[in-house]
Design an enzyme around this catalytic site. Structure first.
Site, mmCIF file in Angstrom:
data_model
loop_
_atom_site.group_PDB
_atom_site.id
_atom_site.type_symbol
_atom_site.label_atom_id
_atom_site.label_comp_id
_atom_site.label_asym_id
_atom_site.label_seq_id
_atom_site.Cartn_x
_atom_site.Cartn_y
_atom_site.Cartn_z
ATOM 1 N N ASP A 1 -23.770 1.298 15.001
ATOM 2 C CA ASP A 1 -25.124 1.823 15.207
ATOM 3 C C ASP A 1 -25.993 1.061 14.215
ATOM 4 O O ASP A 1 -26.100 1.443 13.055
ATOM 5 C CB ASP A 1 -25.163 3.324 14.945
ATOM 6 C CG ASP A 1 -26.556 3.906 15.143
ATOM 7 O OD1 ASP A 1 -27.362 3.328 15.900
ATOM 8 O OD2 ASP A 1 -26.851 4.959 14.528
ATOM 9 N N GLU B 1 -24.789 -0.732 19.592
ATOM 10 C CA GLU B 1 -25.837 -0.024 20.327
ATOM 11 C C GLU B 1 -27.090 -0.893 20.351
ATOM 12 O O GLU B 1 -27.512 -1.405 19.324
ATOM 13 C CB GLU B 1 -26.143 1.327 19.681
ATOM 14 C CG GLU B 1 -27.109 2.149 20.509
ATOM 15 C CD GLU B 1 -27.302 3.541 19.968
ATOM 16 O OE1 GLU B 1 -26.761 4.483 20.575
ATOM 17 O OE2 GLU B 1 -27.976 3.677 18.927
ATOM 18 N N ASP C 1 -25.748 8.494 11.888
ATOM 19 C CA ASP C 1 -25.442 7.086 12.172
ATOM 20 C C ASP C 1 -23.930 6.865 12.293
ATOM 21 O O ASP C 1 -23.481 6.029 13.071
ATOM 22 C CB ASP C 1 -25.998 6.181 11.062
ATOM 23 C CG ASP C 1 -27.450 6.483 10.754
ATOM 24 O OD1 ASP C 1 -28.319 5.914 11.411
ATOM 25 O OD2 ASP C 1 -27.696 7.328 9.863
#
Length: 189
Positions: A9, A70, A143
């Site tokens: 992330d 991501e 996260d």
């Protein structure tokens, strides 16, 4: 035989990473999770170097068979988009150096894979990650949980070759535009 997948992330202030093992069928298990932080008071190149150095350590220690990142499609804060793009670029480069394939997923794809709904709330994703990986505690901060969700998405969607094969039927209009823009930029060089 298990497959080790690193989910990322990306973020400039907090970059979450999560490593899972994929076993037969859809079975996945937790390996490790963490968040790399860089203070906003640091100069940008120092922040990028700090995160890059830490991700390189994770890659070298965990030796993933693929990395899933991501991708943000839209974001109102331009600085956030730029930071995410910079971190994603560094991670992609580090993976390229090591011969590790990289796949990208939108937040909607990750939410849909983990919860069944592309519109799921962040806490729903975190709860499902906790259940899927049979964790005793919720991964924090968000996260970290998001990075594990990205890794689970990659485990369940398949390897990079099957992802490419599925693009024509599974991608949204925005994803198609993104893919075509990337392909166009490769051909114009």
């Amino acid at each position: 035989m298990s497959d080790t997948i690193l989910g990322i992330d990306p973020g400039l202030t907090r970059c979450g990473y999560g490593v899972i093992s994929k076993h037969k069928s859809r079975a996945v298990s937790f390996v490790t999770v963490g968040v790399i932080q860089s203070p906003s008071t640091m100069e940008i190149s120092s922040r990028l170097a700090l995160i890059g150095d830490e991700i390189a350590k994770v890659l070298d220690k965990q030796k993933p068979s693929r990395v899933a990142i991501e991708r943000v499609f839209s974001q109102k804060n331009l600085n956030t988009v730029i930071g995410i793009a910079q971190i994603s670029g560094i991670i992609s480069y580090l993976c390229h150096q090591r011969g590790i394939p990289v796949v990208f997923y939108t937040p909607t794809e990750v939410k849909a894979a983990v919860t069944g709904s592309g519109k799921a709330a962040k806490d729903q994703v975190t709860l499902m990650v906790t259940k899927i990986l049979k964790l005793k505690e919720i991964p924090k901060p968000a996260d970290a949980a998001d990075a594990l969700a990205v890794a689970i998405t990659s485990a369940w969607r398949g390897d990079t070759s099957s992802l490419v094969a599925d693009l024509s039927t599974a991608e949204t209009a925005a994803q198609k535009k993104w893919r075509l823009a990337i392909a166009s930029s490769k051909h114009s060089k």
